[in-house]
Every structure is written in structure tokens, then in C-alpha cells.
Scaffold this motif. Structure first.
Motif, PDB file in Angstrom:
ATOM      1  N   THR A   1       0.857  -1.177   0.000  1.00 30.95           N
ATOM      2  CA  THR A   1       0.000   0.000   0.000  1.00 30.95           C
ATOM      3  C   THR A   1       0.897   1.231   0.000  1.00 30.95           C
ATOM      4  N   PRO A   2       0.335   2.415  -0.285  1.00 32.99           N
ATOM      5  CA  PRO A   2       1.160   3.634  -0.247  1.00 32.99           C
ATOM      6  C   PRO A   2       1.775   3.871   1.132  1.00 32.99           C
ATOM      7  N   LEU A   3       1.218   3.231   2.160  1.00 33.10           N
ATOM      8  CA  LEU A   3       1.700   3.463   3.523  1.00 33.10           C
ATOM      9  C   LEU A   3       2.631   2.357   4.011  1.00 33.10           C
ATOM     10  N   HIS A   4       3.002   1.455   3.106  1.00 32.89           N
ATOM     11  CA  HIS A   4       3.751   0.250   3.501  1.00 32.89           C
ATOM     12  C   HIS A   4       5.017   0.603   4.296  1.00 32.89           C
ATOM     13  N   ASP A   5       5.766   1.550   3.784  1.00 28.41           N
ATOM     14  CA  ASP A   5       7.051   1.855   4.426  1.00 28.41           C
ATOM     15  C   ASP A   5       6.853   2.447   5.826  1.00 28.41           C
ATOM     16  N   TRP A   6       5.762   3.223   5.984  1.00 28.65           N
ATOM     17  CA  TRP A   6       5.488   3.772   7.318  1.00 28.65           C
ATOM     18  C   TRP A   6       5.220   2.625   8.300  1.00 28.65           C
ATOM     19  N   HIS A   7       4.409   1.680   7.869  1.00 30.36           N
ATOM     20  CA  HIS A   7       4.101   0.543   8.745  1.00 30.36           C
ATOM     21  C   HIS A   7       5.387  -0.196   9.119  1.00 30.36           C
ATOM     22  N   ALA A   8       6.221  -0.434   8.102  1.00 30.97           N
ATOM     23  CA  ALA A   8       7.458  -1.186   8.351  1.00 30.97           C
ATOM     24  C   ALA A   8       8.335  -0.431   9.353  1.00 30.97           C
ATOM     25  N   ALA A   9       8.375   0.890   9.208  1.00 28.72           N
ATOM     26  CA  ALA A   9       9.221   1.689  10.096  1.00 28.72           C
ATOM     27  C   ALA A   9       8.654   1.757  11.509  1.00 28.72           C
ATOM     28  N   HIS A  10       7.377   1.411  11.677  1.00 32.75           N
ATOM     29  CA  HIS A  10       6.753   1.510  12.989  1.00 32.75           C
ATOM     30  C   HIS A  10       6.406   0.143  13.567  1.00 32.75           C
ATOM     31  N   GLY A  11       7.187  -0.844  13.155  1.00 31.99           N
ATOM     32  CA  GLY A  11       7.146  -2.125  13.857  1.00 31.99           C
ATOM     33  C   GLY A  11       5.981  -3.021  13.509  1.00 31.99           C
ATOM     34  N   ALA A  12       5.348  -2.803  12.338  1.00 36.20           N
ATOM     35  CA  ALA A  12       4.216  -3.667  11.997  1.00 36.20           C
ATOM     36  C   ALA A  12       4.683  -5.111  11.806  1.00 36.20           C
ATOM     37  N   VAL A  13       3.895  -6.062  12.279  1.00 34.99           N
ATOM     38  CA  VAL A  13       4.083  -7.446  11.852  1.00 34.99           C
ATOM     39  C   VAL A  13       3.026  -7.704  10.784  1.00 34.99           C
ATOM     40  N   TRP A  14       3.424  -8.424   9.754  1.00 37.75           N
ATOM     41  CA  TRP A  14       2.616  -8.454   8.541  1.00 37.75           C
ATOM     42  C   TRP A  14       1.685  -9.645   8.479  1.00 37.75           C
ATOM     43  N   GLU A  15       0.574  -9.410   7.812  1.00 35.16           N
ATOM     44  CA  GLU A  15      -0.341 -10.498   7.479  1.00 35.16           C
ATOM     45  C   GLU A  15      -0.534 -10.494   5.962  1.00 35.16           C
ATOM     46  N   PRO A  16      -0.290 -11.627   5.303  1.00 34.18           N
ATOM     47  CA  PRO A  16      -0.554 -11.662   3.864  1.00 34.18           C
ATOM     48  C   PRO A  16      -2.062 -11.679   3.613  1.00 34.18           C
ATOM     49  N   VAL A  17      -2.512 -10.801   2.741  1.00 33.25           N
ATOM     50  CA  VAL A  17      -3.921 -10.775   2.321  1.00 33.25           C
ATOM     51  C   VAL A  17      -3.885 -10.810   0.798  1.00 33.25           C
ATOM     52  N   GLY A  18      -4.070 -11.984   0.203  1.00 32.19           N
ATOM     53  CA  GLY A  18      -3.814 -12.124  -1.217  1.00 32.19           C
ATOM     54  C   GLY A  18      -2.347 -11.794  -1.453  1.00 32.19           C
ATOM     55  N   LEU A  19      -2.078 -10.951  -2.418  1.00 32.36           N
ATOM     56  CA  LEU A  19      -0.689 -10.549  -2.670  1.00 32.36           C
ATOM     57  C   LEU A  19      -0.287  -9.354  -1.814  1.00 32.36           C
ATOM     58  N   TRP A  20      -1.262  -8.785  -1.097  1.00 37.08           N
ATOM     59  CA  TRP A  20      -0.962  -7.636  -0.246  1.00 37.08           C
ATOM     60  C   TRP A  20      -0.254  -8.074   1.026  1.00 37.08           C
ATOM     61  N   ARG A  21       0.467  -7.144   1.623  1.00 36.62           N
ATOM     62  CA  ARG A  21       0.905  -7.292   2.998  1.00 36.62           C
ATOM     63  C   ARG A  21       0.221  -6.193   3.801  1.00 36.62           C
ATOM     64  N   ARG A  22      -0.515  -6.612   4.829  1.00 37.68           N
ATOM     65  CA  ARG A  22      -1.174  -5.622   5.686  1.00 37.68           C
ATOM     66  C   ARG A  22      -0.617  -5.761   7.093  1.00 37.68           C
ATOM     67  N   PRO A  23      -0.533  -4.664   7.836  1.00 41.88           N
ATOM     68  CA  PRO A  23      -0.098  -4.776   9.227  1.00 41.88           C
ATOM     69  C   PRO A  23      -1.119  -5.604  10.015  1.00 41.88           C
ATOM     70  N   TYR A  24      -0.619  -6.635  10.706  1.00 45.10           N
ATOM     71  CA  TYR A  24      -1.481  -7.451  11.571  1.00 45.10           C
ATOM     72  C   TYR A  24      -1.697  -6.702  12.880  1.00 45.10           C
ATOM     73  N   CYS A  25      -0.617  -6.167  13.408  1.00 41.54           N
ATOM     74  CA  CYS A  25      -0.680  -5.294  14.573  1.00 41.54           C
ATOM     75  C   CYS A  25       0.677  -4.612  14.685  1.00 41.54           C
TER      76      CYS A  25
END
Lengths: 990, 116
Positions: free
Chosen positions: A605-629
Motif C-alpha cells: 500500500t502507499p503506507l507500507h514503508d510507514w508501517h514497516a518503520a513503525h514495527g508492523a508485523v505483517w499479514e498476507p492478504v492475497g498478494l498484499w501485505r497488511r499490518p497485523y498489529c
């Protein structure tokens, strides 16, 4: 042993050290692993699959069934490599397979002593009861005892290249036929690709003799290769095996790049993916073994293979070899052996007479020819030391025992028709040659119905050199003149399927048809007796021709024995299906670079890098990666989820909802179209308003859901689930293009054009007001409305929709402004206690509100009515997709499982997938069930476990307590309303 | 792996560029349809060994649905044509008749293509 002289492929000045099992040995440059081992006096190279009988090489090329080794060690170990194809290099390490503790002393060989009790299909009959024992006892034991080499556990460190190519004519096989075909085709100006699996050109001709263009075939081969190499539109590759010819001329070729060097820079192998205008199959022919008792003893090999070992590599199992044959060609082996100084005590020829030029030459060389003679048995432990002769037509009475170190057998030849048959070419039985040959009247066809494969040379049944090379030239260009060639005339062979033909059951149980899979004449005859009349069934029952053999050595002998047993003609029994690949292809080559991070695309997503920089753990949703928490330091995931939920319910949460599907539907007929696609009425939705919509397939089952907003008189924006955007867009286009093609509607998938942020919680309004630019008050923007404007100077569309039950705004902005908006919200929300939340908090909050999730509450068999969503179906509409399906009696059954909430009596979380235990047993005798859990969470809001489930007549059974079973335990839970939190909906409508 | 020509963009492409969509020229049965008609619409498929009319989508190309006349036994393609058709166009039917006989063409012919 290594002969003093000869060996056209070896370099006696370059010795190479290699290790087989625990012993270091020396071979020569140009050796294969098999020839080097024979040169060292080692002919025991493997153990058979089932009985663990000692086995030596039978062949000298890719058809080898026995000499399978594990090459290399650790992550680079490759099991089931044919020693006959493995080129020797300095430091090569190979290990024998399927033996314990060692190749020479294999305890599993005890299987051989009881082989009488392990006939074809024994495991189907023996290990039936008790049923549980199959899975836990019998199968693991059988798998340990029977098997090829184990695959390495570590990731493959090598790289594999893939290349796409196109050509007019693809020639498979660089023997004289393939070279003649490539030359003839290239001279017409065609783009030609020629692939040879061996490291050298010329195939059998340089070994077998004869003349081409008045000279040694090797000379013509060299000249042909030189001419081809000089042509601009010709590609030549050795060490490249044509593995498969697929539909419409799609060809797979595996090229070995560094294997023969023991590794090196660059990719290890290359997979060519080629579209060929047409394919010339010039893969030659496979010699057939003869089925005589003890024909699997090490030292017994194909006549052509022993000829290859002597002529190409100057090695032989020992100083004396007996030849046994039903044809003239094997006499070439006797003559080659004699020329190399190996004695041939006798040629046993099953035919009553042998008077052609080759038998005469053998007699002239002083070799004894015994006609009408067969082999009654072989003698030796671990390797052959003698053969017993008998009358070929008798029962196997031994007339003479002759000491020898090797037996060269020939039962005739079978054209390598695989590349013809794979794409659908048919075969016909050639009575004179006792072989299946390609039927030119039924070739495999391409997209326009044109023939796409031609067979040439031995692969077409043209076994003699002059016919072979002429057929090659014709296959390349029908008008081409073939180079003149000469070879000895050959008398017809005598079909011999069982030797001696009158052998009794005990002898037939020692006649191997398939060496690798331990299938004997007696096994095929047993299959026939037990009613297996189809050759395909017999193959599966006996395992004849399975694994790497794929019908190369065993096929014709096996089906001839089956035909005899069934008293049918061989062509009526037919062959098994030839399936790709022709030879095993390593999985790494098929995968190519598509592994690890580039196995499939990753959508961010356009916000992917922000999530990564803020400690998101990822959940695969189809080909997407979404922050799980977003866990904080020393915080567990569960704690992080609980914190995110509570903070959102009490203060303010931010969710990246950019993955939500966003499809614009526009046009004069868009409303009419959406009324068909959705179960609800969308044409009546006022501009500026939002409405929850459901999509069903024609069966009536729910496939997706989401909020629809009407943007303008002729324009709607349809939100889909994150995983559903592409699928639903395709679904809409399918109906528009193929059913209602005169409706004026356009659709556009805008999902990736927009960043979407859910601003959720009691302080959501304050956060947006802090950004400024839009009136987001309840009066200006009520629940289920949307508005357009600017927020913090960013053009935005704001939707008052809620998937959490809280006051909630979903803000959509251009994708490249997403981070800016998010950071502004984080800054403005600071004083309000803002925290980002992930998909798990989203799931928990929606479950607390009883909102369904596609894929949790639905599984392709659930209709909206099951989920209490009947309110989202328009009863007034005459039609929508799924309406007719939902009218089916089974979907209107009051006993259907319907959505309810579930609360455990002890407050615990019910295991996922738990079933509600019903009364009695079902039709299969299993415990009856009457419902199942579809979503289950710990609810931080309620501080207890909650679940949603589908229960038989669920909504009619409020308050009832059910027992759920899963993961070996039982939990009691009460049926409650699915809305656990804020049932009046006060929080979201403020 | 088949090669197909997309009748919209004219591209000849590998099968991996397309997505299959099952039998072509099914007539949708709505709420007024009988049980038998609806069952046939949902479940009954021709599945012939021979000439078959089928739906394809140029999934990794122009995105359009189109129809193909193809032999399921030999994989010969007799032609592709727009999805907005009630039946195969005359050129495709002629090709089928030429390659498989008039009977095969008659079996899959469903009248003239719809120009609407």
C-alpha cells in the motif's frame, strides 16, 4: 577393467580423482561416472527399489534404470542421478542409494528372500486391516524400505536460468539423423535449433560403424557440425535434453551448464522455453533387454551399452563376455569386443539360423555362434560369473554353463517415440521390427491442425545407417538429398519376449522386465490373471515403467508379456501414455528465478514503508501485505491487538484501508447493472449516500460484500473486500461483455489509485477537524453519507462508514498523498491518543459488532439469508444474480445453519473450526454435528471469548447451550445475539 | 500450452496470458426459469470430445472476453471471435466444416452472429 588401448571419448593423459561412497578412485577425463566405476572394476552401483537386489548398469545413457546415485553433498546433493550420464570431474562425490548399512551389504536385501510373498500389488492386499495401521505402521515402513534417494533438506544454493526462444525447426537429437535434418532444414533458410543430450555429437553412428559420404561416420559428423555452426540462424547445444513437446509446439529443453565441471560461476542449468514451428524427433531408439532368468545380475547389460563402454571409454566388466540376441545388430557388439581384445565364448542367438553378413563376420572372426539357443539362468553373487545355455524354445533345461564376466543382451530396438507421442502422435505396430513406430498418418497437430512433429532416423524406425541418415535429411527438407551411407545388411529379428519360451513359473519369477521397479514376467502375468486387462491398469498395479523409466526399457517387453497372457495381439494391448518429461527435469530449472522474494509479486500500500518503520508485523492478504498489529517493545501480539482495540474504542485508531477494492461503475445503464450485480437496490441510492451491498453468484451463494457510494447521477463507487477487488472487477466485466453487452456501462478498478485511511473512535471527528478544510459534523456528514473536499490541503473523499461500530470516517486521497495524510493524522491525533491498528484489531472489532467477514462466515455454500442479511436483499427487484439460485428448496430449508453469536460458559475462546456436537450419528456413522464456529476471538472490550457461528436454526435457539468439539477438547457455549457490543449502534451514529 | 489469437487486440499469445471461462453461448436462466432449465444452466455442460465452443479472457492483455472454437481432442483452433456473438461466425463455421465435416459445423452452429 580399463583396456590398454582404445576409448574414443577419454583422455588418458588427464586422470581425475572421484569418490564413490567411502572410496576415492581414479577415472579419466571424458569418462562418465559409470564408465569410471567399471574401469575401476566396480559394477555394483545400486540396489533395486523393492527387493534391494544388487544392480549394475544396464545401459550407457539416459535410459539407465539401475545406476542411480546421489551426486554431491549437503544442500547441493542431487538424488537419483544416472551414473551413465554423469560426466566425471575432479573431486566428484557420489553416493549409492537405497541400501543400509552399505551397498555391498544391504540388510534390506532380506526382502529378496521373501520376494515370493511380495508380488505385484502386495501392499493393496496385505495391509488392509487394521485401517489405522496403514498410516502409522505399514506405510512409513514400506516407504523406508522402498525408495530412491532422499531429497536434500536445505534450500538449493544454485541458480537456474530460463530463456524464451522461437524457431522454425527444432531438432531433438544430434545423431546422424538429427544432424542431417538440421542441415537440410538450415540450408532452406529456416531458423533451426538442434539439441543433443550427450556432451558430444553423432549419437550411435561413430560406435556402430558403417560409412557416411565414403568415410568414417565421425568425420561426416564433425563436418556437419562445423557447417551448422557457421550458419547464422542455427543454434546448437550439447548437454541439452528436449524434455517435453507440449501443445501447439511448446518445447521444454533442459541444458546442463556447469554440472560437468562440478559447479562454477553462472547458472547451473538453463530451461529453454521454445515455440517451435515444427519439431524433428531424432532421439534414436532404445535397445530392449531380453527377459531370461537372472537377467538383472550385475554384468548383464544391453549389447549396445557394452559396445559403448568398450568403444567410447575402453572399459569392460571383465575379459570375457557372452552375447545373447534375437537379431543381427548385437553381432556388432561381439565384433567390437573381439577387436578390443575381449573374448566372446559364445553368441547365443534365439533364431534358428543366423547367416547375414554380421553373423558371418563373427564366425570368420572365430566366434562361436549358437543358434536356437537361449539363456536359462545366470550364476554369481553380486555379479555374473557364468551363464547357463539352453534351447531357446524349451523349458530351460541347462545344456552348458559358460564362465563370463558380462552378458550383452539384445531383444531388438524400440524407437524413442516419446516426443512424438507426448503431444498426441499415434503409433503403429511394425511387425517386421517387432516395435511401435510413429504412424505418419496420425501426427500430433498444432493450432491450425498441421503436423507439428516429424520423426527421423531410429526414432522413426529407420534403424540401419543409410535409412537413418536419409530419413533425417527428408525430415529436415523433403527435397534434400541424403549423404550416401553404407552399412551391413541385417536379417530380420525374431521376437522373443520370454527366454526360454517354455519357462515355468519359477523361472518367470526371475525374469526382470523393469529393473528399477522390480517388475518381473510373473508380476505382469499375475496382473493379467487378476483381471487387469488394460495396460494402463497393469502399469499401476505392477509399477511397470514408473519412476525414471517411463517406458524407455520396460515398455514393449512388458506389454508383449501382457498381450501373451491375455492372448491378445500386441497392438491391441497398446502402450501406456507417454507423458512429459522424457527424462527427469530438476525442479530448480522449472522454477528458474521465481523463488524466494520474487516467487510472486508483492503488493504494497502507499503506507507500507510507514508501517514497516513503525514495527508492523505483517499479514498476507492475497498478494498484499497488511499490518497485523504494531507490537511495542516487550509486547506480545495478543497484548498489542488488545491495546489497539481498546484504544480505538476509547480514543482514536488509524487503519490503513488502502487495500479495500474500489471499482467505479459509470454510464447511463450503471444503475440497472448494479441492481443485477448486487442483491440490494443500488439505482435508488441518492447521490451523496452510501449503502451496504452483497454480491452473489448464480447459485445464490455470497461471494463478496462492501459499501457502495453514489458519486453522481450516472456514477457509483463500489467498495469490495481486499482480496476481492480484482475478482469482482473481472466478474462485473464478464457480465457486461458477455451477457448484457448492449448496456452502456464502464467499470474501472481504482484500487491502487487511492490511499484510504479509516479514522476510527470517539475522537475521530476531532482529529479531522484538527486537519481542517471540511465540515465533518453529524449534520453536514451523517452516518452512511460521503462528501468531497480537502483535508489539510489534500483533496479527499470522506465516507461516514463503520466496520467497528465506532464513529468512523474512511478518507480516500490520491495514492501519492497517502503518507502525508497519515502523518498529519498521527500528528493531529497525538493529543487525542491516536494509535494505528492492524487487521487483527479490525477483525476483533467487527466480530464484536457481529459484522460478517467474507471467507470467515462464508465458504461458498452460505447465502445472505443464512447470515441474517435478508435486509440487504431487495424483495421488489424482479431479478438479480443469485435470485433464482436462492429459490432452490435446499436454500430455503428452515433447518439451514444460520448466524448466531456464541459465548462460552467459562469465558474461554472456542477453538477455530470447532463443530457443535449434535444428537446421534450421521449417515456415515460419525458423530452428528449441528453447526460450526466461523470466527472466534478474545474480545478485549468484553474481556472474554466471543465467537460467531452457523448453527442449525440458530436464531430460533437463543439461550440454548451447545457443546463444541475441537482439538481434542469440548467446550460449552450459549447461543446469543451476534452483536456483542453496543447493540443499539449508538457509538457509530454520533 | 495453447496459442490463441485475441480477436480484440489481434495479439497471438501463450495460454498463460489468457484465462479460460468454460462453455460458450450459455443462455442465462433467471427467476422465471423452471427447475430443469435452471439446473441445465448451472450444471449441464457439453464436454464433447471434438469441436467445442468456449470462453476465454485476455486476462494479461486487453482484458476482453472472447470465444474460441477448438477441438478438445487435437487442440486445433478453428477460430476465435468476439464474445458479443450468438454463435460462431460463418468463417469459423466454414473452417470447422472444412476440417471436421458439415455435421460438426451444424452441431455448433447457432445462427448468425449478433451485431447488436
Amino acid at each position: 577393467m580399463r583396456l590398454e588401448t582404445g576409448g574414443r571419448l577419454i583422455d588418458r593423459t588427464r586422470p581425475l580423482r572421484f569418490r564413490f561412497d567411502d572410496r576415492w578412485m581414479t577415472g579419466l577425463a571424458g569418462d562418465t561416472l559409470a564408465s569410471a566405476l567399471i574401469g575401476q572394476g566396480r559394477i555394483l552401483m545400486g540396489r533395486s527399489f523393492k527387493y534391494h537386489r544388487p544392480r549394475g548398469p544396464v545401459a550407457a545413457g539416459l535410459e539407465e534404470p539401475n545406476a542411480l546415485v546421489t551426486l554431491g553433498t549437503g544442500a547441493r546433493a542431487e538424488p537419483n542421478v544416472r551414473a551413465t550420464q554423469t560426466e566425471l570431474f575432479q573431486g566428484l562425490r557420489a553416493d549409492s542409494q537405497n541400501r543400509w548399512p552399505s551397498l555391498a551389504f544391504d540388510l534390506m536385501a532380506a526382502n529378496d528372500l521373501v520376494s515370493r510373498f511380495l508380488p505385484a500389488g502386495f501392499y493393496y492386499k496385505t495391509f488392509i486391516r487394521p485401517r489405522a495401521a496403514w498410516k502409522h505402521l505399514f506405510e512409513p515402513a514400506i516407504r523406508r524400505a522402498a525408495g530412491l534417494g532422499p531429497a536434500p533438506k536445505a534450500a538449493d544454493p544454485d541458480r537456474y536460468d530460463q530463456v524464451y526462444a522461437f524457431c522454425d525447426v527444432l531438432v531433438a537429437g544430434g545423431g546422424v539423423a538429427g544432424l542431417a535434418a538440421a542441415l537440410a532444414a538450415a540450408r532452406t533458410g529456416a531458423r533451426v535449433m538442434l539439441f543433443e543430450q550427450a556432451p558430444h555429437w553423432g549419437g550411435r553412428a561413430p560406435v556402430d560403424g558403417g560409412t557416411v559420404a565414403g568415410g568414417d561416420p565421425a568425420g561426416w559428423v564433425a563436418a556437419a557440425v562445423a557447417e551448422l555452426a557457421a550458419m547464422p540462424d542455427v543454434t546448437l547445444r550439447t548437454r541439452a535434453t528436449v524434455a517435453a513437446v507440449h501443445d501447439h509446439g511448446y518445447v521444454l529443453v533442459e541444458e546442463r551448464l556447469t554440472d560437468h565441471l562440478g559447479g562454477g560461476p553462472g547458472p547451473r542449468r538453463r530451461l529453454w522455453r521454445i515455440r517451435a514451428g515444427r519439431v524433428v524427433n531424432a532421439c534414436g531408439a532404445f535397445e530392449r533387454p531380453l527377459a531370461f532368468p537372472g537377467n538383472d545380475r550385475p554384468g548383464v547389460m544391453l549389447a549396445s551399452a557394452l559396445r559403448d563402454y568398450v568403444v567410447n571409454w575402453a572399459v569392460a566388466p571383465g575379459p570375457a563376455a557372452v552375447v545373447v540376441t534375437n537379431n543381427d545388430d548385437a553381432y556388432r557388439t561381439a565384433l567390437a569386443l573381439r577387436r578390443a581384445g575381449i573374448s566372446v565364448p559364445v553368441i547365443a542367438d534365439a533364431r534358428p539360423a543366423a547367416d547375414g553378413p554380421l553373423p558371418q563376420a563373427a564366425r570368420a572372426a572365430g566366434i562361436r555362434v549358437a543358434t536356437g539357443t537361449g539363456i536359462a539362468g545366470t550364476v554369481g553373487r553380486g555379479r555374473v560369473v557364468a551363464v547357463q545355455l539352453c534351447d531357446a524354445g524349451g523349458g530351460g533345461h541347462v545344456t552348458e554353463t559358460i564362465p563370463c564376466d558380462a552378458v550383452a543382451m539384445s531383444g531388438g530396438w524400440s524407437p524413442a517415440v516419446h516426443l512424438w507421442s507426448q503431444p498426441g502422435g499415434r503409433l503403429r505396430w511394425d511387425e517386421a521390427g517387432a516395435m511401435f513406430v510413429p504412424d505418419p498418418d496420425h501426427p500430433p497437430t498444432g493450432a491450425a491442425g498441421e503436423p507439428i512433429v516429424t520423426c527421423a532416423g531410429a526414432a522413426a524406425g529407420a534403424l540401419r545407417l543409410p535409412d537413418c541418415i536419409a530419413s533425417g535429411a527428408r525430415a529436415g527438407d523433403p527435397a534434400a538429398a541424403a549423404p550416401p551411407a553404407e552399412a551391413e545388411a541385417e536379417a530380420p529379428l525374431l521376437p522373443v519376449w520370454v527366454m526360454p519360451s517354455g519357462a515355468g513359473p519359477r523361472k518367470r519369477a526371475k525374469m526382470w522386465l523393469d529393473f528399477q521397479n522390480d517388475v518381473k514376467v510373473s508380476d505382469v502375468e499375475l496382473a493379467a490373471r487378476e483381471g487387469y486387462r488394460s495396460v494402463e491398469h497393469t502399469k499401476r498395479y505392477t509399477t511397470l515403467g514408473m519412476a525414471t523409466d517411463q517406458g524407455k526399457l520396460s515398455n514393449v517387453n512388458g506389454l508383449a508379456v501382457l498381450a501373451q497372457a491375455l492372448d491378445e495381439a500386441i497392438p491391441r494391448v497398446g502402450t501406456t501414455t507417454f507423458r512429459p518429461p522424457f527424462v527427469p527435469v530438476t525442479i530448480g530449472a522449472l522454477a528458474g528465478e521465481a523463488r524466494g522474494a520474487v516467487f510472486q509479486p508483492l503488493r504494497r500500500t502507499p503506507l507500507h514503508d510507514w508501517h514497516a518503520a513503525h514495527g508492523a508485523v505483517w499479514e498476507p492478504v492475497g498478494l498484499w501485505r497488511r499490518p497485523y498489529c504494531y507490537p511495542r517493545a516487550n509486547e506480545s501480539r495478543a497484548d498489542a491487538v488488545a491495546r489497539e482495540v481498546l484504544n480505538t474504542r476509547r480514543a482514536l485508531g488509524l487503519l490503513d484501508a488502502s487495500t479495500l477494492g474500489k471499482i467505479v461503475v459509470k454510464g447511463p445503464d450503471a444503475g440497472r447493472f448494479l441492481d443485477m450485480i448486487y442483491t440490494g437496490a443500488m439505482s435508488s441510492l441518492p447521490v451523496g449516500r452510501c449503502r451496504y451491498g452483497l454480491l452473489c453468484n448464480e447459485q445464490g451463494f455470497l461471494i463478496d460484500d462492501g459499501v457502495v457510494a453514489r458519486l453522481a447521477e450516472d456514477t457509483w463507487l463500489c467498495h469490495t473486500t481486499s482480496g476481492g477487488a480484482d475478482r469482482i472487477h473481472v466478474w462485473m466485466e464478464d457480465w457486461l461483455q458477455t451477457e448484457w453487452w448492449n448496456w452502456r456501462v464502464f467499470t474501472l478498478n481504482l484500487t491502487e489509485q487511492l490511499a484510504q485511511i479509516a479514522v476510527v473512535g470517539p475522537h475521530a471527528r476531532k482529529a479531522l477537524e484538527a486537519l481542517g478544510g471540511m465540515d465533518v459534523s453529524k449534520a453536514a456528514l451523517p452516518f452512511m453519507h460521503w462528501a468531497e473536499g480537502t483535508l489539510a490541503g489534500i483533496p479527499a473523499r470522506v465516507f461516514r462508514i463503520s466496520f467497528s461500530g465506532e464513529l468512523s470516517y474512511e478518507v480516500a486521497v490520491p495514492a501519492d498523498r497517502g503518507v502525508e495524510l497519515w502523518e498529519r493524522l498521527v500528528a493531529a491525533g497525538g493529543p487525542l491518543g491516536v494509535m494505528p491498528y492492524g487487521t487483527e484489531a479490525l477483525h476483533v472489532m467487527r466480530a464484536e459488532k457481529g459484522f460478517i467477514m467474507i471467507g470467515d462466515e462464508t465458504d461458498g455454500t452460505v447465502i445472505p439469508q443464512d447470515l441474517g442479511l435478508g435486509w440487504a436483499i431487495s424483495a421488489r427487484k424482479p431479478d438479480y444474480l443469485g435470485k433464482r439460485g436462492q429459490m432452490r428448496p435446499a436454500l430455503a430449508d428452515p433447518d439451514r445453519w444460520r448466524l448466531v453469536g456464541l459465548m462460552t460458559l467459562d469465558g474461554s475462546v472456542i477453538p477455530e473450526g470447532a463443530y457443535a456436537v449434535g444428537a446421534g450419528r450421521n449417515a456415515n456413522g460419525q458423530t452428528a454435528t449441528e453447526g460450526r464456529v466461523t470466527s472466534t476471538y478474545f474480545s478485549p472490550t468484553l474481556n472474554r471469548g466471543i465467537a460467531l457461528g452457523l448453527i442449525r436454526r440458530g436464531p430460533e435457539r437463543m439461550g440454548e447451550v451447545l457443546t463444541f468439539a475441537a482439538e481434542g477438547r469440548r467446550v460449552q457455549a450459549r447461543i446469543v445475539s451476534p452483536v456483542f457490543h453496543d447493540p443499539e449502534g449508538k457509538a457509530q451514529d454520533v | 500450452m495453447l496459442m490463441l489469437v485475441c480477436p480484440y487486440c489481434g495479439v497471438t499469445a501463450e495460454e498463460t496470458e489468457f484465462a479460460p471461462g468454460g462453455e460458450a453461448h450459455l443462455s442465462r436462466v433467471g427467476p422465471d426459469g423452471s427447475d430443469e432449465a435452471f439446473e441445465a444452466y448451472l450444471f449441464a455442460r457439453a464436454n464433447p470430445k471434438g469441436v467445442h465452443l468456449e470462453r476465454w479472457r485476455h486476462a494479461y492483455g486487453c482484458g476482453k472476453w472472447f470465444l474460441a472454437a477448438r477441438c478438445t481432442a487435437t487442440l486445433e483452433v478453428f477460430g476465435t471471435y468476439p464474445a458479443q456473438s450468438k454463435g460462431p461466425p460463418p468463417a469459423v463455421l466454414d473452417r470447422i466444416a472444412d476440417r471436421r465435416g458439415a455435421g460438426a459445423a451444424a452441431r455448433v452452429g447457432r445462427g448468425a452472429p449478433d451485431a447488436s
